[in-house]
Design a protein around this motif. Sequence first.
Motif, PDB file in Angstrom:
ATOM      1  N   MET A 151       0.849  -1.191   0.000  1.00  0.00           N
ATOM      2  CA  MET A 151       0.000   0.000   0.000  1.00  0.00           C
ATOM      3  C   MET A 151       0.888   1.245   0.000  1.00  0.00           C
ATOM      4  O   MET A 151       1.818   1.356   0.786  1.00  0.00           O
ATOM      5  N   SER A 152       0.594   2.175  -0.909  1.00  0.00           N
ATOM      6  CA  SER A 152       1.398   3.388  -0.998  1.00  0.00           C
ATOM      7  C   SER A 152       1.189   4.264   0.238  1.00  0.00           C
ATOM      8  O   SER A 152       0.224   4.092   0.983  1.00  0.00           O
ATOM      9  N   ALA A 153       2.102   5.198   0.418  1.00  0.00           N
ATOM     10  CA  ALA A 153       2.035   6.072   1.589  1.00  0.00           C
ATOM     11  C   ALA A 153       0.777   6.924   1.582  1.00  0.00           C
ATOM     12  O   ALA A 153       0.162   7.159   2.634  1.00  0.00           O
ATOM     13  N   SER A 154       0.358   7.383   0.394  1.00  0.00           N
ATOM     14  CA  SER A 154      -0.838   8.227   0.321  1.00  0.00           C
ATOM     15  C   SER A 154      -2.094   7.433   0.651  1.00  0.00           C
ATOM     16  O   SER A 154      -2.990   7.927   1.358  1.00  0.00           O
ATOM     17  N   LEU A 155      -2.196   6.199   0.141  1.00  0.00           N
ATOM     18  CA  LEU A 155      -3.355   5.362   0.466  1.00  0.00           C
ATOM     19  C   LEU A 155      -3.359   4.994   1.947  1.00  0.00           C
ATOM     20  O   LEU A 155      -4.414   4.977   2.592  1.00  0.00           O
ATOM     21  N   ASN A 156      -2.193   4.696   2.479  1.00  0.00           N
ATOM     22  CA  ASN A 156      -2.090   4.378   3.898  1.00  0.00           C
ATOM     23  C   ASN A 156      -2.536   5.565   4.755  1.00  0.00           C
ATOM     24  O   ASN A 156      -3.264   5.399   5.745  1.00  0.00           O
ATOM     25  N   GLN A 157      -2.153   6.758   4.351  1.00  0.00           N
ATOM     26  CA  GLN A 157      -2.551   7.961   5.071  1.00  0.00           C
ATOM     27  C   GLN A 157      -4.054   8.180   4.998  1.00  0.00           C
ATOM     28  O   GLN A 157      -4.696   8.539   5.995  1.00  0.00           O
ATOM     29  N   PHE A 158      -4.636   7.946   3.816  1.00  0.00           N
ATOM     30  CA  PHE A 158      -6.077   8.154   3.656  1.00  0.00           C
ATOM     31  C   PHE A 158      -6.878   7.147   4.473  1.00  0.00           C
ATOM     32  O   PHE A 158      -7.776   7.515   5.243  1.00  0.00           O
ATOM     33  N   PHE A 159      -6.565   5.853   4.300  1.00  0.00           N
ATOM     34  CA  PHE A 159      -7.379   4.813   4.932  1.00  0.00           C
ATOM     35  C   PHE A 159      -7.241   4.769   6.447  1.00  0.00           C
ATOM     36  O   PHE A 159      -8.182   4.366   7.134  1.00  0.00           O
ATOM     37  N   PHE A 160      -6.111   5.191   6.991  1.00  0.00           N
ATOM     38  CA  PHE A 160      -5.904   5.044   8.432  1.00  0.00           C
ATOM     39  C   PHE A 160      -5.745   6.366   9.174  1.00  0.00           C
ATOM     40  O   PHE A 160      -5.444   6.366  10.367  1.00  0.00           O
ATOM     41  N   ALA A 161      -6.004   7.484   8.485  1.00  0.00           N
ATOM     42  CA  ALA A 161      -6.001   8.777   9.166  1.00  0.00           C
ATOM     43  C   ALA A 161      -7.211   9.618   8.813  1.00  0.00           C
ATOM     44  O   ALA A 161      -7.679  10.413   9.636  1.00  0.00           O
ATOM     45  N   VAL A 162      -7.746   9.453   7.598  1.00  0.00           N
ATOM     46  CA  VAL A 162      -8.886  10.255   7.140  1.00  0.00           C
ATOM     47  C   VAL A 162     -10.162   9.424   7.073  1.00  0.00           C
ATOM     48  O   VAL A 162     -11.219   9.830   7.581  1.00  0.00           O
ATOM     49  N   TYR A 163     -10.066   8.255   6.469  1.00  0.00           N
ATOM     50  CA  TYR A 163     -11.241   7.396   6.259  1.00  0.00           C
ATOM     51  C   TYR A 163     -11.985   7.051   7.553  1.00  0.00           C
ATOM     52  O   TYR A 163     -13.226   7.019   7.551  1.00  0.00           O
ATOM     53  N   PRO A 164     -11.294   6.786   8.671  1.00  0.00           N
ATOM     54  CA  PRO A 164     -12.033   6.477   9.905  1.00  0.00           C
ATOM     55  C   PRO A 164     -13.011   7.574  10.310  1.00  0.00           C
ATOM     56  O   PRO A 164     -14.131   7.291  10.755  1.00  0.00           O
ATOM     57  N   TYR A 165     -12.633   8.833  10.143  1.00  0.00           N
ATOM     58  CA  TYR A 165     -13.515   9.933  10.550  1.00  0.00           C
ATOM     59  C   TYR A 165     -14.664  10.124   9.568  1.00  0.00           C
ATOM     60  O   TYR A 165     -15.767  10.518   9.967  1.00  0.00           O
ATOM     61  N   ILE A 166     -14.430   9.837   8.288  1.00  0.00           N
ATOM     62  CA  ILE A 166     -15.532   9.863   7.311  1.00  0.00           C
ATOM     63  C   ILE A 166     -16.570   8.816   7.686  1.00  0.00           C
ATOM     64  O   ILE A 166     -17.779   9.088   7.715  1.00  0.00           O
ATOM     65  N   CYS A 167     -16.097   7.613   7.986  1.00  0.00           N
ATOM     66  CA  CYS A 167     -17.015   6.524   8.334  1.00  0.00           C
ATOM     67  C   CYS A 167     -17.774   6.819   9.624  1.00  0.00           C
ATOM     68  O   CYS A 167     -18.992   6.579   9.709  1.00  0.00           O
ATOM     69  N   LEU A 168     -17.092   7.337  10.635  1.00  0.00           N
ATOM     70  CA  LEU A 168     -17.756   7.638  11.900  1.00  0.00           C
ATOM     71  C   LEU A 168     -18.770   8.765  11.749  1.00  0.00           C
ATOM     72  O   LEU A 168     -19.855   8.729  12.351  1.00  0.00           O
ATOM     73  N   ALA A 169     -18.443   9.789  10.948  1.00  0.00           N
ATOM     74  CA  ALA A 169     -19.372  10.899  10.736  1.00  0.00           C
ATOM     75  C   ALA A 169     -20.641  10.419  10.040  1.00  0.00           C
ATOM     76  O   ALA A 169     -21.757  10.766  10.442  1.00  0.00           O
ATOM     77  N   VAL A 170     -20.479   9.608   8.988  1.00  0.00           N
ATOM     78  CA  VAL A 170     -21.646   9.080   8.285  1.00  0.00           C
ATOM     79  C   VAL A 170     -22.426   8.137   9.195  1.00  0.00           C
ATOM     80  O   VAL A 170     -23.666   8.122   9.181  1.00  0.00           O
ATOM     81  N   PHE A 171     -21.713   7.350  10.006  1.00  0.00           N
ATOM     82  CA  PHE A 171     -22.347   6.405  10.917  1.00  0.00           C
ATOM     83  C   PHE A 171     -23.297   7.108  11.889  1.00  0.00           C
ATOM     84  O   PHE A 171     -24.476   6.731  12.026  1.00  0.00           O
TER      85      PHE A 171
END
Length: 235
Positions: free
Chosen positions: A1-21
């Motif tokens: 996994m590239s550094a940018s994808l790793n940054q998105f999925f494990f630093a940004v994506y969690p908050y997107i999912c929690l907000a929508v949840f």
Amino acid sequence: MSASLNQFFFAVYPYICLAVFFMGSLARFDRDQYTWKSDSSQLLRAGQLRWGSNLFHIGILFLLFGHTVGLLTPHWLYSPFISAGQKQLVAVFSGGTAGLICFIGLSLLLHRRIFDPRIRLTSHRTDLAILVILWVQLCLGLVTLPFSWHHRDGGTMMVLAEWAQNIATFRPDAALMTGIDWPFKVHMVLGMTIFLLFPFSRLVHVWSGLATVGYAFRPYQLVRSRRLNVPRRGA
């Protein structure tokens, strides 16, 4: 996994999912309360549902509780009683047992929904989709067991717990996930995706199950009798 994808999925994506949840669940309860249900198909065929539903719910509740406590409990809180390696072994055996029970139950439910013509015709696409996603997630969870056994020192578990606790305290650190084995990463990303899809599926009935806990501790309802002034006959 590239550094940018790793940054998105494990630093940004969690908050997107929690907000929508959270916001999505609130919006659905406010706007579409008639869709807030489990859509049970018990009336169509109850036999396989009884076994599948009980096994699935027993397993999934244990897994949810175990993942929550295991990831969000600080190490200093349990270190006087159990080491990280011992906790890892407990997680492997207990989680593996619960995962297998849940897998059998969910496989029964999925088989019933796909191969029973009446149930398939009355099922929404989202019903089938969420069952398939949960089934894949359980498979990924079982795949992680050999990797967890290989890391019996508890090092991987400690990294995952630190990442989750940083997310919970708004201190995301995606760099922690760089050296983690791929099954754990995919399992975590799909788990977050389930939270993202939660408000748009039948899973919202989980909120109602949690609400029953509060209902059990509700204050007593006081009912007082009131005498009616009925006029006497002949008055």
